[in-house]
Enzyme design. Structure first.
Site, PDB file in Angstrom:
ATOM      1  N   HIS A  31       0.847  -1.185   0.000  1.00 34.12           N
ATOM      2  CA  HIS A  31       0.000   0.000   0.000  1.00 34.12           C
ATOM      3  C   HIS A  31       0.892   1.248   0.000  1.00 34.12           C
ATOM      4  CE1 HIS A  31       0.506  -0.578   4.503  1.00 34.12           C
ATOM      5  NE2 HIS A  31       0.825   0.685   4.381  1.00 34.12           N
TER       6      HIS A  31
HETATM    7  P1  TYD Z   1      -2.187  -3.301   7.465  1.00 32.03           P
HETATM    8  O1  TYD Z   1      -2.052  -1.851   7.185  1.00 32.03           O
HETATM    9  O2  TYD Z   1      -2.883  -4.123   6.428  1.00 32.03           O
HETATM   10  O3  TYD Z   1      -0.757  -3.938   7.793  1.00 32.03           O
HETATM   11  P2  TYD Z   1       0.574  -3.978   6.882  1.00 32.03           P
HETATM   12  O4  TYD Z   1       0.965  -2.578   6.593  1.00 32.03           O
HETATM   13  O5  TYD Z   1       1.609  -4.644   7.708  1.00 32.03           O
HETATM   14  O6  TYD Z   1       0.254  -4.765   5.652  1.00 32.03           O
HETATM   15  O7  TYD Z   1      -2.954  -3.459   8.858  1.00 32.03           O
HETATM   16  C1  TYD Z   1      -3.291  -4.736   9.390  1.00 32.03           C
HETATM   17  C2  TYD Z   1      -4.557  -4.599  10.225  1.00 32.03           C
HETATM   18  O8  TYD Z   1      -4.353  -3.760  11.361  1.00 32.03           O
HETATM   19  C3  TYD Z   1      -5.729  -3.994   9.456  1.00 32.03           C
HETATM   20  O9  TYD Z   1      -6.892  -4.713   9.836  1.00 32.03           O
HETATM   21  C4  TYD Z   1      -5.830  -2.577   9.976  1.00 32.03           C
HETATM   22  C5  TYD Z   1      -5.303  -2.691  11.394  1.00 32.03           C
HETATM   23  N1  TYD Z   1      -4.615  -1.474  11.883  1.00 32.03           N
HETATM   24  C6  TYD Z   1      -5.183  -0.721  12.916  1.00 32.03           C
HETATM   25  O10 TYD Z   1      -6.282  -1.018  13.411  1.00 32.03           O
HETATM   26  N2  TYD Z   1      -4.510   0.381  13.369  1.00 32.03           N
HETATM   27  C7  TYD Z   1      -3.320   0.754  12.870  1.00 32.03           C
HETATM   28  O11 TYD Z   1      -2.718   1.767  13.338  1.00 32.03           O
HETATM   29  C8  TYD Z   1      -2.736  -0.024  11.788  1.00 32.03           C
HETATM   30  C9  TYD Z   1      -1.424   0.359  11.155  1.00 32.03           C
HETATM   31  C10 TYD Z   1      -3.428  -1.126  11.328  1.00 32.03           C
END
Ligand code: TYD
Length: 131
Positions: free
Chosen positions: A48
């Site tokens: 992302h």
């Molecule tokens: P995600 O952004 O997909 O993780 P990565 O960048 O490692 O791929 O986030 C994983 C999950 O955590 C998603 O369900 C959203 C949640 N999340 C929160 O609730 N708060 C946060 O601050 C972050 C970064 C993620």
């Protein structure tokens, strides 16, 4: 845009202390800090970009390969030293892979907001090509 920031560290026989302070080594005031742990080597994460959020990423332990792509240039950084922080601002696509015993700390200038995410690579390319 992204670049590495060297953090000050103080080592002695009892261990190492590493400092981030605004504005010297921290380019923004932190509103959120999250950690990524219990990673495994075969499952990549990320995929992302953020529309406006600024972040600092530090491997507190172990190593990870982070590929950063601003739509024009793509670079893979091996993050394996807690005194090296990656600063990311602007719209940068990130992919993290080859986690090896890694704990990542991510410092952010804003609260979690799903609307700030671009999770589709084609949309990311369209937005960055307009700039
Ligand atoms: P995600 O952004 O997909 O993780 P990565 O960048 O490692 O791929 O986030 C994983 C999950 O955590 C998603 O369900 C959203 C949640 N999340 C929160 O609730 N708060 C946060 O601050 C972050 C970064 C993620």
């Amino acid at each position: 845009m992204f670049h590495l920031i060297n953090l000050n560290s103080h080592s002695d026989t009892s261990g190492r202390l590493i400092v981030l302070e605004e504005p010297n080594s921290l380019p923004f005031l932190v509103r959120r800090n999250y950690f990524i742990s219990n990673t495994n080597t075969i499952e990549p994460r990320g995929f992302h970009a953020h529309k406006s959020q600024k972040q600092i990423i530090i491997a507190l332990n172990g190593s990870v390969d982070i590929t950063l792509d601003d739509g024009k240039n793509k670079e893979t950084i091996v993050l394996n030293d807690p005194t090296k922080a990656i600063y990311i601002e602007g719209i940068v696509w990130r992919e993290m892979k080859n986690f090896n015993n890694c704990i990542l700390s991510v410092l952010c200038d804003s609260l979690y907001c799903e609307d700030d995410y671009i999770r589709d690579y084609n949309e990311f390319i369209k937005i960055t090509n307009k700039k």
